[in-house]
Design a protein around this motif. Sequence first.
Motif, PDB file in Angstrom:
ATOM      1  N   VAL A 130       0.873  -1.184   0.000  1.00 28.87           N
ATOM      2  CA  VAL A 130       0.000   0.000   0.000  1.00 28.87           C
ATOM      3  C   VAL A 130       0.906   1.229   0.000  1.00 28.87           C
ATOM      4  CG1 VAL A 130      -1.771   1.295   1.223  1.00 28.87           C
ATOM      5  CG2 VAL A 130      -1.815  -1.208   1.254  1.00 28.87           C
TER       6      VAL A 130
ATOM      7  N   TRP B 153       0.671   8.042   1.304  1.00 25.89           N
ATOM      8  CA  TRP B 153      -0.311   8.946   0.707  1.00 25.89           C
ATOM      9  C   TRP B 153       0.276   9.862  -0.349  1.00 25.89           C
ATOM     10  CZ3 TRP B 153      -0.530  14.327   1.039  1.00 25.89           C
ATOM     11  CH2 TRP B 153       0.336  14.940   1.947  1.00 25.89           C
TER      12      TRP B 153
ATOM     13  N   GLN C 259      -5.195   2.583  -5.412  1.00 27.48           N
ATOM     14  CA  GLN C 259      -5.225   3.825  -4.635  1.00 27.48           C
ATOM     15  C   GLN C 259      -5.102   5.042  -5.565  1.00 27.48           C
ATOM     16  OE1 GLN C 259      -3.138   1.199  -3.715  1.00 27.48           O
ATOM     17  NE2 GLN C 259      -4.429   0.465  -2.038  1.00 27.48           N
TER      18      GLN C 259
ATOM     19  N   LYS D  93      -7.974  -4.557   8.284  1.00 24.88           N
ATOM     20  CA  LYS D  93      -6.990  -3.962   7.374  1.00 24.88           C
ATOM     21  C   LYS D  93      -7.406  -2.547   6.970  1.00 24.88           C
ATOM     22  CE  LYS D  93      -3.391  -4.518   4.505  1.00 24.88           C
ATOM     23  NZ  LYS D  93      -2.022  -4.772   4.996  1.00 24.88           N
ATOM     24  N   ARG D  94      -8.665  -2.393   6.628  1.00 25.76           N
ATOM     25  CA  ARG D  94      -9.152  -1.097   6.160  1.00 25.76           C
ATOM     26  C   ARG D  94      -9.142  -0.057   7.281  1.00 25.76           C
ATOM     27  NH1 ARG D  94     -14.133  -4.017   2.905  1.00 25.76           N
ATOM     28  NH2 ARG D  94     -12.980  -4.438   0.970  1.00 25.76           N
TER      29      ARG D  94
ATOM     30  N   GLN E 107      -7.197  -0.024   9.857  1.00 24.39           N
ATOM     31  CA  GLN E 107      -5.794   0.282  10.150  1.00 24.39           C
ATOM     32  C   GLN E 107      -5.260   1.354   9.207  1.00 24.39           C
ATOM     33  OE1 GLN E 107      -3.297  -3.156   9.756  1.00 24.39           O
ATOM     34  NE2 GLN E 107      -1.410  -2.061  10.207  1.00 24.39           N
ATOM     35  N   VAL E 108      -5.544   1.198   7.917  1.00 27.33           N
ATOM     36  CA  VAL E 108      -5.071   2.177   6.921  1.00 27.33           C
ATOM     37  C   VAL E 108      -5.826   3.492   7.067  1.00 27.33           C
ATOM     38  CG1 VAL E 108      -4.918   2.676   4.441  1.00 27.33           C
ATOM     39  CG2 VAL E 108      -4.336   0.396   5.286  1.00 27.33           C
TER      40      VAL E 108
ATOM     41  N   LYS F  23      -4.557   5.558   9.913  1.00 26.00           N
ATOM     42  CA  LYS F  23      -3.107   5.772   9.930  1.00 26.00           C
ATOM     43  C   LYS F  23      -2.745   7.228   9.619  1.00 26.00           C
ATOM     44  CE  LYS F  23       1.117   4.271   7.594  1.00 26.00           C
ATOM     45  NZ  LYS F  23       1.662   3.478   6.462  1.00 26.00           N
TER      46      LYS F  23
ATOM     47  N   LEU G  58      -8.303   1.027   0.374  1.00 24.03           N
ATOM     48  CA  LEU G  58      -7.086   1.283   1.165  1.00 24.03           C
ATOM     49  C   LEU G  58      -6.362   2.550   0.720  1.00 24.03           C
ATOM     50  CD1 LEU G  58      -5.488  -2.245   1.788  1.00 24.03           C
ATOM     51  CD2 LEU G  58      -7.346  -1.092   2.982  1.00 24.03           C
TER      52      LEU G  58
ATOM     53  N   SER H  30      -5.462   6.417   1.315  1.00 24.69           N
ATOM     54  CA  SER H  30      -5.299   7.228   2.522  1.00 24.69           C
ATOM     55  C   SER H  30      -6.341   8.348   2.577  1.00 24.69           C
ATOM     56  CB  SER H  30      -3.901   7.839   2.543  1.00 24.69           C
ATOM     57  OG  SER H  30      -3.815   8.878   3.492  1.00 24.69           O
TER      58      SER H  30
END
Length: 665
Positions: free
Chosen positions: A12, A15, A83, A354-355, A357-358, A361, A475, A477
């Motif tokens: 991933v 950003w 992304q 997972k989603r 967490q991202v 972040k 995912l 940012s």
Amino acid sequence: MSVERAFEGQRVPPWREQLTARALVVSFFLSVMFSVIVMKLNLTTGIIPSLNVAAGLLGFFFVKLWTKALEQTGLLRTPFTRQENTVIQTCVVAAYGLAFSGGFGSYLFGMSSKIAAKTTEEDTSQNIKEPSLGWMIAFMFVVSFIGLFSVVPLRKIMIIDYKLIYPSGTATAYLINGFHTLNGEKLAKKQVWMLGKCFIGSFFWGFFQWFYTAADGCGFASFPTLGLKAYENRFYFDFSATYVGVGMICPYLVNISVLLGGILSWGIMWPLINNQKGHWYPADTPPSSLHGLNGYKVFIGIAIILGDGLYNFVKVLHRTIATFVAAARQGPSTLPVTDDDSPASVIVSYDDEKRSQVFLKDQIPQWVAYGGYVSVAIISIITLPHIFPPLKWYFILVAYIFAPVLAFCNAYGCGFTDWSLASTYGKLAIFVIGAWAGAAHGGVLAGLAACGVMMNIVSTASDLMQDFKTGYLTLASPRSMFVSQIIGTAMGCVIAPSVFWLFFKAFKDIGEEGSQYPAPYATIYRNMAILGVDGFGSLPKHCLTLCFIFFAVAIMINLIKDLVSLKIARFIPIPMAMAIPFYIGSYFAIDMFVGSVMLFIWEKINKPKADSFGPAVASGLICGDGIWTLPQAVLALAQVKPPICMKFLSRKMNDQVDTFISSLS
């Protein structure tokens, strides 16, 4: 099945790497294209279908083309990720969204003398603002960013804690995720090929039609397909690829509702009211006057729109308050107000973990949201009274005090209904600010300008939350989503006014009833402002009674729709959609119905293929016909006129024309 496990081995990107130069270049060109399309739809009927599929598909195609070319030359440094695809989608939607919320087919154009000339009330200079590229761009920059800051602090509550669906954002995310799998990429290539074929066919069909439009009432767009009498009452198929495509995208119920509205108004009501000429209104009233038949068309349509809008506003507000009350009773931990609070909902799957967490972040600092909102509000309060003198600074201050609450309500409601009520909040501002300013102090112009302020705030707020949902599921940012939205909004602040200015200069009859671009909502919004300032004294005889009846009927239809079972509700028409043809006619409703029938037959023959390629075909038809508008505008500016006029006459009229021509020879 887990979506994220399919991408488990993929990195991933941070950003900053999601915001690539190639993504922004592609976003710019797609923004221009979609702004032209939305502007055309704005100025014809005001029906704007979702173009997210086309934006996502074309963004994927162009960057994939770019990366393939660089890969063959050995210059490719970073692969194309989902992304980055999401960044393009966000940027494009933010840019072309301003072509709608900017009011170029509604409140902003409604300020002009061309629209004011249709009415005899409040047409003084203090209630008129002529379109000019300079002040329109300045206005867009001043009002378009504040909505982005209003809901940023609430993104975690909306997306993670309440898990609001945001249907358009979710559908776009699944589309983008699908593109970047092996099977999805193969399907995407086929969809792009189908879109391209329909785009080319639609473009050249528009070009072919142009040759036969040498004068007003000429060409395929004036083809009396259902007979000359039906044509006089606006019932005909006008061979518009755009609205056939719109019919394929819009739900069947919307298309049927629009057609029913056309039959009710132009097939039954207007002929009956026209028979009362000389009784209900003077027989010598000009056709464009709001004191004659035109007044019934405009104000009854407004009554239905307001009834439908008010019902849905109260419904969404009730749901929002009820949800918050229920959540508050469960304990304070259910309503976190900062990003540092622990999630209220239990994470139950690998994808959610997972989603989340991202998503948590890359934080957007709270001071950015609060500081940005206050800064932009101060700039607006200082600047807007210079652009619109009747819009006093304290009107704007009051609007910005209430705006975050309304923006939240709209974003929250959009999360489970996918229905943005931005135009309803705008209409509310028209009546409140217009009445506050008063007729003697430019209340019409103040109301229309306030509509723009409110509509832009609540519209961009719900759009941003849709994008956050898309980013959450791909995912991407939140920080890249926010920056992309700001860049797209900045692009739209220049692109949208420029595209409107091209239309305004190229097509001299823009805004006139019966023209190629009648801009019906510009007339409707201006008359709402007049109604808010002058009250009901400007309405023709019995018009107010009919308005009350249709206002109540719109509310009752919505109420019945919510009370009955879903099996029955899906057959009950939508009042807002029924109101659209009341003023401009049913020709586009027939186009949309044809699109619905085509899709229905295709689904009966091969449903999987129709589901996969239907949106691509519809997008190609809309995009091709929409982009033809650009060379058409250039030809009009260069004074290049079509060589042929194709016009249809009755047998009697044709005999008279033949006799006249024979007498000349």
